[in-house]
Design a protein around this motif. Sequence first.
Motif, PDB file in Angstrom:
ATOM      1  N   ARG A  76     -32.750-132.993 -30.361  1.00  0.00           N
ATOM      2  CA  ARG A  76     -33.962-132.168 -30.255  1.00  0.00           C
ATOM      3  C   ARG A  76     -34.474-132.126 -28.816  1.00  0.00           C
ATOM      4  NH1 ARG A  76     -37.433-128.804 -30.222  1.00  0.00           N
ATOM      5  NH2 ARG A  76     -39.319-128.748 -31.485  1.00  0.00           N
ATOM      6  N   TYR A 211     -34.981-126.553 -38.998  1.00  0.00           N
ATOM      7  CA  TYR A 211     -34.610-127.733 -38.222  1.00  0.00           C
ATOM      8  C   TYR A 211     -35.855-128.472 -37.752  1.00  0.00           C
ATOM      9  CZ  TYR A 211     -32.197-130.576 -34.739  1.00  0.00           C
ATOM     10  OH  TYR A 211     -31.711-131.625 -34.013  1.00  0.00           O
ATOM     11  N   SER A 212     -36.817-127.737 -37.203  1.00  0.00           N
ATOM     12  CA  SER A 212     -38.046-128.355 -36.706  1.00  0.00           C
ATOM     13  C   SER A 212     -38.849-128.975 -37.844  1.00  0.00           C
ATOM     14  CB  SER A 212     -38.894-127.310 -35.973  1.00  0.00           C
ATOM     15  OG  SER A 212     -40.077-127.873 -35.461  1.00  0.00           O
ATOM     16  N   GLU A 253     -40.978-135.776 -30.378  1.00  0.00           N
ATOM     17  CA  GLU A 253     -41.062-134.446 -30.988  1.00  0.00           C
ATOM     18  C   GLU A 253     -42.089-133.585 -30.267  1.00  0.00           C
ATOM     19  OE1 GLU A 253     -40.652-131.165 -33.571  1.00  0.00           O
ATOM     20  OE2 GLU A 253     -39.343-132.825 -32.990  1.00  0.00           O
TER      21      GLU A 253
END
Length: 287
Positions: A76, A211-212, A253
């Motif tokens: 990510r 995905y997020s 994140e």
Amino acid sequence: MISYNTKDWFTFIFHIHKSDTVRKLFPVMIAIGIYSSIIGYLEIAYFKVGKNDYIHNIPIMHGMLGFVISLLLVFRTNTAYDRWWEGRKLWGGLVNNSRNLAIKLSAMLKDENDRKFFRKFIPTYAEILHKHLHDSETSKQLFDDVDLEIDHHKHKPNQVKRMMFHKMNDLYDSKKITGDQLIILNQELQAFTDICGACERIKNTPIPYSYSAFIKKFIFIYTMTLPFGYSISLGYFVAPVVVFIFYVLASLELIAEEIEDPFGDDENDLPTKKIAENIKKHVEELI
């Protein structure tokens, strides 16, 4: 864009900048600390869970999933940084193309009015592109469920590029530049549109939603189950430990979310306005 000394370790450690993730996550960290304390109290004082109970084996699951979540977060952050760095390379290319075009025109053009035109419009392209990329509607042009009230035939960077090309074509018609010179200048102008299109690709193509969303759910579930497995071995210290683990995972994140759109208004986004101002200064020096 934040200016800092990369070698000043102690400033990084003890200074909390307003863009630091601690400020953004602080309310959630407090809530998780309270939640972990309640779980720890229930297991230790109320239910009196011992080391022989099956719940004590939950950390085995955390150990197995820890490797998976680390891979996801590495991918990510790398993907987000690639988008940020690609945006920086594109604007670096815009700087070089603007300089090259200005250098070539300074040698080819003799009329002051012609030089004045390009002295104005070459920096204008960078300035308009900066505003275009900071427009919230630019990031939504590929969304099917969004009805944008904009005229797509009035793409502002394209309009500036069109005026510059028409001017060059007029210079050719009036014999102020040759056909070979027009071909050379066209290569520089074409690069402007290529850079604009690549920047728009970054702007209007976010990380896939599924995905997020999966990473956020994974971090939440992983953190919420930590107190059940570690309350027995850590006691009431489980609260600060779980809060710290959540801070690390959620911060990665948040950082990825911030830098994946390098053309926004966050402090770590690219200083496109400053780059456009530098282009203006360089072009005015050359032409």
